[in-house]
Write a protein that holds these residues in place. Structure first.
Motif, short mmCIF file in Angstrom:
data_model
loop_
_atom_site.label_atom_id
_atom_site.label_comp_id
_atom_site.label_asym_id
_atom_site.label_seq_id
_atom_site.Cartn_x
_atom_site.Cartn_y
_atom_site.Cartn_z
N UNK A 180 -7.65 -7.56 5.70
CA UNK A 180 -9.04 -7.10 5.81
C UNK A 180 -9.24 -5.61 5.50
N UNK A 181 -8.28 -4.76 5.88
CA UNK A 181 -8.41 -3.32 5.62
C UNK A 181 -8.24 -2.96 4.15
N UNK A 182 -7.72 -3.88 3.34
CA UNK A 182 -7.47 -3.60 1.92
C UNK A 182 -8.44 -4.33 0.99
N UNK A 183 -9.40 -5.01 1.56
CA UNK A 183 -10.33 -5.79 0.74
C UNK A 183 -11.33 -4.89 0.01
N UNK A 184 -11.89 -5.44 -1.06
CA UNK A 184 -12.92 -4.74 -1.81
C UNK A 184 -12.39 -3.73 -2.80
N UNK A 195 3.12 -0.79 3.51
CA UNK A 195 2.69 -1.99 4.24
C UNK A 195 2.23 -3.08 3.28
N UNK A 196 2.43 -4.32 3.68
CA UNK A 196 1.97 -5.46 2.90
C UNK A 196 0.45 -5.56 3.02
N UNK A 197 -0.23 -5.39 1.89
CA UNK A 197 -1.69 -5.41 1.88
C UNK A 197 -2.25 -6.71 1.31
N UNK A 198 -1.46 -7.41 0.52
CA UNK A 198 -1.93 -8.66 -0.07
C UNK A 198 -0.77 -9.44 -0.64
N UNK A 199 -1.01 -10.73 -0.86
CA UNK A 199 0.05 -11.58 -1.40
C UNK A 199 -0.54 -12.78 -2.12
N UNK A 200 0.15 -13.18 -3.16
CA UNK A 200 -0.13 -14.46 -3.84
C UNK A 200 1.16 -15.25 -3.78
N UNK A 227 0.83 -1.21 0.00
CA UNK A 227 0.00 0.00 0.00
C UNK A 227 0.86 1.26 0.00
N UNK A 228 0.22 2.41 -0.04
CA UNK A 228 0.91 3.69 -0.13
C UNK A 228 1.80 4.02 1.05
#
Length: 162
Positions: A107-111, A87-92, A83-84
């Motif tokens: 959870x804070x980066x979903x949607x 921070x790590x917001x997601x991973x594959x 994220x800006x």
């Protein structure tokens, strides 16, 4: 890699054929993608622990040697959405056998489309490596929203073997 088996009821194996239906990932505003670096290991473990919240991966000290020492692990196939604020917001996390081991979005980066962008990126990476398909395992009850995402991406259920 041994063929994945359904460890619990409602687990399914899904497949994406890497054909002309692939599209470029669209990264949500304020997010960038980069590949894993060793300094990311603690943040990745924390994200996976929070998202999956099942304790299956255990403490970092047990998880990291198991993941990093797996012959299927390639840091170039571990895609991170940052994220800006850095921070790590997601991973594959993907295995070299064209298998998506883990897809996780904080959870804070979903949607916002991060999971979709991560999956399109993974599909493209595997196609560049010569794979004709990508598989993953999910649960139709515990991960119903993920199943809907995967179906939107053109994934379909296949047998556990083959």
């Amino acid at each position: 890699m041994p063929e994945p088996r359904p460890p619990v009821p409602n687990d399914i194996r899904l497949r994406k054929i890497l054909d002309d239906t692939l599209v470029a990932p669209h990264w949500p505003q304020g997010f960038v993608m980069r590949c894993f670096e060793p300094a990311d290991a603690h943040a990745l473990h924390a994200l996976l622990s929070e998202v999956f919240n099942d304790g299956a991966d255990g403490p970092f000290e047990a998880w990291w040697p198991r993941i990093s020492g797996d012959p299927e692990f390639d840091p170039a196939l571990c895609f991170l959405a940052i994220d800006g604020k850095g921070r790590l917001a997601g991973a594959a996390v993907c295995w070299t056998s064209a298998f998506v081991k883990d897809l996780a979005v904080h959870p804070e980066a979903r949607g916002q489309g991060l999971a979709e962008a991560l999956m399109w990126h993974a599909f493209a990476a595997f196609r560049e490596r010569g794979a004709s398909q990508v598989d993953l395992k999910t649960n139709t009850v515990e991960n119903a929203a993920a199943v809907r995402l995967y179906e939107r991406l053109g994934m379909f259920e296949v047998a556990w073997t083959g």
